[in-house]
Design a protein around this motif. Structure first.
Motif, PDB file in Angstrom:
ATOM      1  N   VAL A 144       0.856  -1.181   0.000  1.00  0.00           N
ATOM      2  CA  VAL A 144       0.000   0.000   0.000  1.00  0.00           C
ATOM      3  C   VAL A 144       0.893   1.232   0.000  1.00  0.00           C
ATOM      4  N   MET A 145       0.696   2.109  -0.986  1.00  0.00           N
ATOM      5  CA  MET A 145       1.537   3.307  -1.079  1.00  0.00           C
ATOM      6  C   MET A 145       0.743   4.562  -0.779  1.00  0.00           C
ATOM      7  N   TYR A 186      -3.939   4.889   6.902  1.00  0.00           N
ATOM      8  CA  TYR A 186      -4.315   5.112   5.507  1.00  0.00           C
ATOM      9  C   TYR A 186      -4.960   3.860   4.896  1.00  0.00           C
ATOM     10  N   THR A 187      -4.412   2.685   5.211  1.00  0.00           N
ATOM     11  CA  THR A 187      -4.990   1.435   4.691  1.00  0.00           C
ATOM     12  C   THR A 187      -6.392   1.228   5.252  1.00  0.00           C
ATOM     13  N   LEU A 217      -8.455   3.508   6.083  1.00  0.00           N
ATOM     14  CA  LEU A 217      -9.327   4.438   5.358  1.00  0.00           C
ATOM     15  C   LEU A 217      -9.660   3.896   3.970  1.00  0.00           C
ATOM     16  N   LEU A 218      -8.614   3.394   3.295  1.00  0.00           N
ATOM     17  CA  LEU A 218      -8.773   2.868   1.937  1.00  0.00           C
ATOM     18  C   LEU A 218      -9.763   1.697   1.929  1.00  0.00           C
ATOM     19  N   VAL A 219      -9.571   0.753   2.861  1.00  0.00           N
ATOM     20  CA  VAL A 219     -10.411  -0.443   2.901  1.00  0.00           C
ATOM     21  C   VAL A 219     -11.845  -0.085   3.272  1.00  0.00           C
ATOM     22  N   SER A 220     -11.997   0.862   4.177  1.00  0.00           N
ATOM     23  CA  SER A 220     -13.355   1.223   4.593  1.00  0.00           C
ATOM     24  C   SER A 220     -14.072   2.040   3.522  1.00  0.00           C
TER      25      SER A 220
END
Lengths: 256, 240
Positions: free
Chosen positions: A222-223, A245-246, A248-251
């Protein structure tokens, strides 16, 4: 098992700004690695840097070829890099027209890399090209048609055939499903998964689609803002993300 | 001496929710479990006690902060907490199966191929794997006219049975089962119970969460109560 690619502290700068920085990982034969992150996170910069399309500013990238010989990709002579790119690597672009030659036939597109490796026998080249079209679910009857006559999904499958025909050991893919309709994408993913299994190739794929990563990738990076903020097994990253951040991305994934 | 296949020691897991101001939810606190060849252990405890979290930790689907999770793979122990991703993939492919409640597969792939895939990954030819997959689907009462269709349009129970076939077709030495009979009718539940018994008989170690007590009492040799993590009540109050 020894890694096919070892990446250590790689960075690429654009002027004063870092496109990507402090990236380290090992890739093993047969492994599919996805790089995810939003636009501008540095994932395409990283891919192009690893593939030698952009010159890295810092770090080390070591590639082990089929004979086990190690190549330092950042100091490799251009001629050697081109030879590896022809024999050991493939590169699949998001827009098929960037990765195909649109004004020559599908057959010529598939044969080009074989010819670059010294194969000259017309009948054999044509037979191999036909086999590969069938493998990517394009009728061999379309051998003499130009890619411009193909649909987007067919063009992308042709690009896969063009890259895999020389049996590369490592294939880079930049958003290969990005321009495809969802229905076409599913078939493409299924094909890709089968080919990865049959050929044992290692793949590094950039995607912004976490669903694609879940179905295809063993492992995910994850970048965010040029750095890898989380790395691990794909299902672990998606089901138990650790970094803010991950999470947030997944949710933010839309549930269909 | 019994032969162990799972040896989890002092496993602890806390979820940290960064989008909720870093709220920490301790779920597993110092949990240890050993499972032997041919044994079926049912995880029990109140809802929210961490049964599912523990099962997912055993599969390395969830990361844990402390402890070791030993899985006997081929001829030796692999600690799933310390293993590298490609090693975990290898352990899952050959040793450690997981049957979840939900089917996650590439759309537009037929039910038959979805079930056959683990055998293909074991090196079986596609044709041979499809033949075996057909026998599993038939046993789980999936009508043959559905085999060539992608399961996205199937009923919940049918999808779950496809999932069970996919999860159990390769005779892996360890099976983790998360509510395998949750949405099945009595007849199909009986089939799944029989499949689990057969797995035990060939020496597989099973760890499962079974909502249905009758199923649990039929297959489980032992109940394991996942202990409540300390401070869980506080954490619950925080989320309330």
């Amino acid at each position: 098992m020894t890694p096919i690619l070892s990446v250590r502290q790689v960075a690429k700068r654009y002027g004063q700004r870092y496109g990507c920085r402090e990236v380290s990982f090992d890739l093993y034969p047969g492994e599919v690695l996805c790089i995810v992150g939003e636009s501008g996170s540095g994932k395409s910069t990283l891919l192009s840097t690893l593939a030698g399309k952009l010159a890295a500013d810092e770090g080390e990238v070591t590639f082990r070829d089929v004979n086990g010989t190690e190549h330092d990709l950042l100091t490799l002579a251009e001629a050697d890099r081109r030879r590896l790119a022809r024999t050991e690597w493939g590169f699949v672009t998001q827009h098929a027209r960037d990765g195909l030659r649109m004004n020559v036939s599908a057959g010529a597109n598939v044969s080009e890399r074989l010819m670059a490796l010294g194969q000259r026998h017309y009948g054999e080249l044509r037979a191999t090209a036909g086999e590969w079209l069938e493998k990517v679910e394009i009728s061999a009857e379309r051998l003499d048609d130009r890619p411009s006559q193909f649909s987007g999904g067919m063009q992308q499958r042709l690009q896969i055939a063009r890259n895999l025909v020389t049996k590369p050991r490592l294939v880079f893919m930049d958003e290969p499903t990005g321009g495809l309709d969802v229905s076409v994408q599913a078939r493409f993913l299924d094909l890709l998964r089968r080919l990865v299994h049959e050929t044992g190739i290692a793949v590094i794929m950039v995607t912004h689609d976490l669903g694609v990563a879940r179905l295809l990738a063993h492992r995910t990076l994850v970048m965010q803002q040029g750095r890898v903020v989380e790395a691990g097994l794909t299902d672990q990253i998606l089901d138990d993300p650790q970094h803010p951040y991950t999470q947030l991305l997944v949710s933010s994934i839309l549930q269909a | 001496m019994t032969t162990l296949l799972i040896d989890a020691q002092n496993v602890s897991k806390t979820f940290v929710l960064h989008q909720q101001d870093g709220l920490a939810l301790p779920v597993l606190d110092d949990v240890s479990l050993q499972v032997a060849v041919g044994e079926c252990v049912a995880l029990v405890g109140p809802s929210g006690a961490g049964k599912s979290t523990f099962l997912k930790a055993l599969y390395a689907n969830y990361l844990v902060q402390a402890g070791t999770i030993g899985i006997f793979h081929r001829e030796g122990w692999v600690d799933m907490v310390a293993a590298l991703p490609h090693q975990i993939v290898e352990v899952r492919r050959h040793t450690l199966g997981y049957v979840s409640q939900f089917l996650r597969v590439i759309p537009r792939v037929s039910a038959l191929d979805i079930v056959a895939e683990p055998l293909v990954e074991w090196g079986e030819s596609l044709e041979a794997a499809r033949t075996v997959a057909g026998t599993w689907l038939a046993r789980l009462n999936i009508h043959e006219r559905l085999w060539s269709l992608p399961p996205a349009t199937f009923s919940g129970g049918e999808q779950q049975r496809v999932n069970i076939a996919r999860g159990m077709i390769a005779p892996r030495p360890i099976l983790l089962l998360d509510e395998p009979t949750a949405s099945l009718d009595a007849a199909n539940r009986a089939v799944v119970i029989e499949l689990m018994r057969e797995a035990k008989a060939r020496g597989a170690a099973l760890v499962g969460i079974f909502h249905d007590e009758a199923t649990r009492d039929t297959v489980a040799d032992r109940l394991f109560t996942v202990p409540l993590a300390r401070r869980l009540d506080t954490a619950k109050e925080l989320t309330a």
